[in-house]
Motif scaffolding. Sequence first.
Motif, PDB file in Angstrom:
ATOM      1  N   ALA A  42      11.866  51.347 -13.678  1.00 61.67           N
ATOM      2  CA  ALA A  42      10.945  52.436 -14.022  1.00 61.67           C
ATOM      3  C   ALA A  42       9.551  52.171 -13.465  1.00 61.67           C
ATOM      4  N   VAL A  43       9.089  50.936 -13.557  1.00 59.92           N
ATOM      5  CA  VAL A  43       7.749  50.622 -13.057  1.00 59.92           C
ATOM      6  C   VAL A  43       7.727  50.635 -11.528  1.00 59.92           C
TER       7      VAL A  43
ATOM      8  N   GLN B 104       9.488  52.660  -9.693  1.00 64.54           N
ATOM      9  CA  GLN B 104       9.430  54.099  -9.402  1.00 64.54           C
ATOM     10  C   GLN B 104       8.012  54.635  -9.603  1.00 64.54           C
ATOM     11  N   ALA B 105       7.359  54.210 -10.670  1.00 69.00           N
ATOM     12  CA  ALA B 105       5.997  54.668 -10.953  1.00 69.00           C
ATOM     13  C   ALA B 105       5.028  54.203  -9.869  1.00 69.00           C
ATOM     14  N   ILE B 106       5.219  52.985  -9.370  1.00 68.46           N
ATOM     15  CA  ILE B 106       4.355  52.472  -8.298  1.00 68.46           C
ATOM     16  C   ILE B 106       4.551  53.282  -7.024  1.00 68.46           C
ATOM     17  N   SER B 107       5.805  53.577  -6.696  1.00 70.94           N
ATOM     18  CA  SER B 107       6.048  54.338  -5.461  1.00 70.94           C
ATOM     19  C   SER B 107       5.497  55.766  -5.564  1.00 70.94           C
ATOM     20  N   GLU B 108       5.597  56.381  -6.736  1.00 73.72           N
ATOM     21  CA  GLU B 108       5.029  57.724  -6.934  1.00 73.72           C
ATOM     22  C   GLU B 108       3.507  57.688  -6.819  1.00 73.72           C
ATOM     23  N   ALA B 109       2.892  56.655  -7.389  1.00 74.68           N
ATOM     24  CA  ALA B 109       1.430  56.545  -7.342  1.00 74.68           C
ATOM     25  C   ALA B 109       0.948  56.291  -5.915  1.00 74.68           C
ATOM     26  N   ARG B 110       1.723  55.533  -5.141  1.00 70.03           N
ATOM     27  CA  ARG B 110       1.362  55.291  -3.740  1.00 70.03           C
ATOM     28  C   ARG B 110       1.374  56.590  -2.938  1.00 70.03           C
TER      29      ARG B 110
END
Length: 152
Positions: free
Chosen positions: A23-24, A26-32
């Motif tokens: 989950a984290v 995925q969150a990092i890739s979305e934020a990038r």
Amino acid sequence: MTAEGYAALDVEMKRLKTVERPAVIQAISEARAHGDLSENAEYHAAKDRQSFIEGRLAELEDKIARAQIIDVSKLSGKQIKFGATVNLLDEDSGEKSKYKIVGEDESDVKGGKISVTSPIARALIGKEEGDVVEVMAPGGAKSYEIVKVKYL
């Protein structure tokens, strides 16, 4: 630690690896994908969460690798030791309480599990039913009578 405590650590480790870590990531890739990372709060929050998860995983893996599991059901005797479930009577208030002496990672005072390193557990170790122990608590000295000792 008890087998129950070992199982709880194992469940937490598996949850971190299979649920939290993906989950984290995925969150990092979305934020990038949002662009400039220097002012991206979502990215920094996700990286902080990732750091926490990786640190906790390392801690859990170390504890699990060094764990000595004690089968409490095979313990017996009159003396209180690790794994004992002890019924106490507060001599001042008449209040009854019940505690199981467990490892540090398993302790949960509200759940009736106290750490083997806690002041009350240290006072109880080696004692037997009928003995009276005095415990130095933050609120002052308290006296308890040991009513019953069981190994469940």
